[in-house]
Motif scaffolding. Structure first.
Motif, PDB file in Angstrom:
ATOM      1  N   PHE A  56       0.833  -1.202   0.000  1.00 54.98           N
ATOM      2  CA  PHE A  56       0.000   0.000   0.000  1.00 54.98           C
ATOM      3  C   PHE A  56       0.861   1.243   0.000  1.00 54.98           C
ATOM      4  CE2 PHE A  56      -2.900  -2.929   2.319  1.00 54.98           C
ATOM      5  CZ  PHE A  56      -4.020  -2.804   1.524  1.00 54.98           C
ATOM      6  N   LYS A  57       0.300   2.304  -0.538  1.00 53.72           N
ATOM      7  CA  LYS A  57       0.853   3.633  -0.340  1.00 53.72           C
ATOM      8  C   LYS A  57       0.202   4.187   0.929  1.00 53.72           C
ATOM      9  CE  LYS A  57       1.114   4.520  -5.296  1.00 53.72           C
ATOM     10  NZ  LYS A  57       0.597   5.382  -6.377  1.00 53.72           N
ATOM     11  N   ASP A  59      -1.653   6.659   1.242  1.00 54.27           N
ATOM     12  CA  ASP A  59      -3.008   7.148   0.994  1.00 54.27           C
ATOM     13  C   ASP A  59      -4.034   6.026   0.881  1.00 54.27           C
ATOM     14  OD1 ASP A  59      -2.559   6.039  -1.526  1.00 54.27           O
ATOM     15  OD2 ASP A  59      -2.758   7.941  -2.603  1.00 54.27           O
ATOM     16  N   GLY A  60      -3.597   4.776   1.081  1.00 54.08           N
ATOM     17  CA  GLY A  60      -4.520   3.639   1.046  1.00 54.08           C
ATOM     18  C   GLY A  60      -4.671   2.995  -0.310  1.00 54.08           C
ATOM     19  N   SER A  61      -4.036   3.545  -1.322  1.00 46.32           N
ATOM     20  CA  SER A  61      -4.094   2.933  -2.644  1.00 46.32           C
ATOM     21  C   SER A  61      -3.018   1.856  -2.746  1.00 46.32           C
ATOM     22  CB  SER A  61      -3.911   3.994  -3.743  1.00 46.32           C
ATOM     23  OG  SER A  61      -2.638   4.599  -3.642  1.00 46.32           O
ATOM     24  N   THR A  95      -9.845  -0.725  -2.838  1.00 43.09           N
ATOM     25  CA  THR A  95      -8.918   0.340  -2.528  1.00 43.09           C
ATOM     26  C   THR A  95      -9.234   1.573  -3.358  1.00 43.09           C
ATOM     27  OG1 THR A  95      -7.363  -0.587  -4.132  1.00 43.09           O
ATOM     28  CG2 THR A  95      -7.051  -1.206  -1.838  1.00 43.09           C
ATOM     29  N   PRO A  96      -8.903   2.754  -2.882  1.00 39.81           N
ATOM     30  CA  PRO A  96      -8.074   2.996  -1.710  1.00 39.81           C
ATOM     31  C   PRO A  96      -8.849   2.833  -0.413  1.00 39.81           C
ATOM     32  CG  PRO A  96      -8.722   5.081  -2.697  1.00 39.81           C
ATOM     33  CD  PRO A  96      -9.252   3.995  -3.586  1.00 39.81           C
ATOM     34  N   THR A  98      -9.007   3.796   3.776  1.00 38.05           N
ATOM     35  CA  THR A  98      -8.686   4.954   4.604  1.00 38.05           C
ATOM     36  C   THR A  98      -8.005   4.464   5.866  1.00 38.05           C
ATOM     37  OG1 THR A  98     -10.623   6.122   3.764  1.00 38.05           O
ATOM     38  CG2 THR A  98      -9.636   6.972   5.777  1.00 38.05           C
TER      39      THR A  98
END
Length: 131
Positions: A56-57, A59-61, A95-96, A98
């Motif tokens: 994951f990044k 930002d949740g993506s 995704t993303p 939170t």
């Protein structure tokens, strides 16, 4: 003008149905596993498990494309591929996510794995683990 408003509301409502919504930011990887599991529906008639590896990044993506690391699906190559694609699509559709600020801080760059199993009574729990 009234038609434009109706169209905008309809598009918004459809988008809301297609994107998972979680009331609060996810605080633990167990929360992440449960959230992803809500997006998973195994292909009809197939049995087995595929474990995906992903990152994951903050930002949740997703960072990159999830990849299968363990495949144990009954059937031929076509059935296995359908099962794998279904799991990848579920993860991508979910995704993303939170994340809470604490979870987001430590998540970047880590590799996670998660089993996607069918039927649900297989005994494999939807947990997300670090590799």
């Amino acid at each position: 003008m009234k038609k434009d408003v109706i169209l905008t509301v309809t598009i918004f409502m459809l988008g809301s149905l297609m994107t998972p919504s979680f009331a609060e930011p996810l605080k633990t990887m167990a929360d992440v596993g449960r959230a992803i599991n809500t997006c998973w529906t195994a292909p009809s008639g197939l049995k087995g498990t595929v474990t995906l590896s992903f990152s994951f990044k903050r930002d949740g993506s997703l960072f990159g494309k999830p990849r299968p690391t363990n495949i144990n699906v009954e059937g031929d190559d076509k059935a296995r591929q359908q099962f794998i694609e279904s799991a990848i699509n579920a993860l991508s559709a979910c995704t993303p996510l939170t994340f809470s600020s604490g979870l987001a801080e430590g998540i970047g760059g880590q590799v996670f794995t998660m089993p996607f199993s069918a039927p649900d009574n297989s005994g494999v729990t939807p947990t997300v683990n670090t590799q």
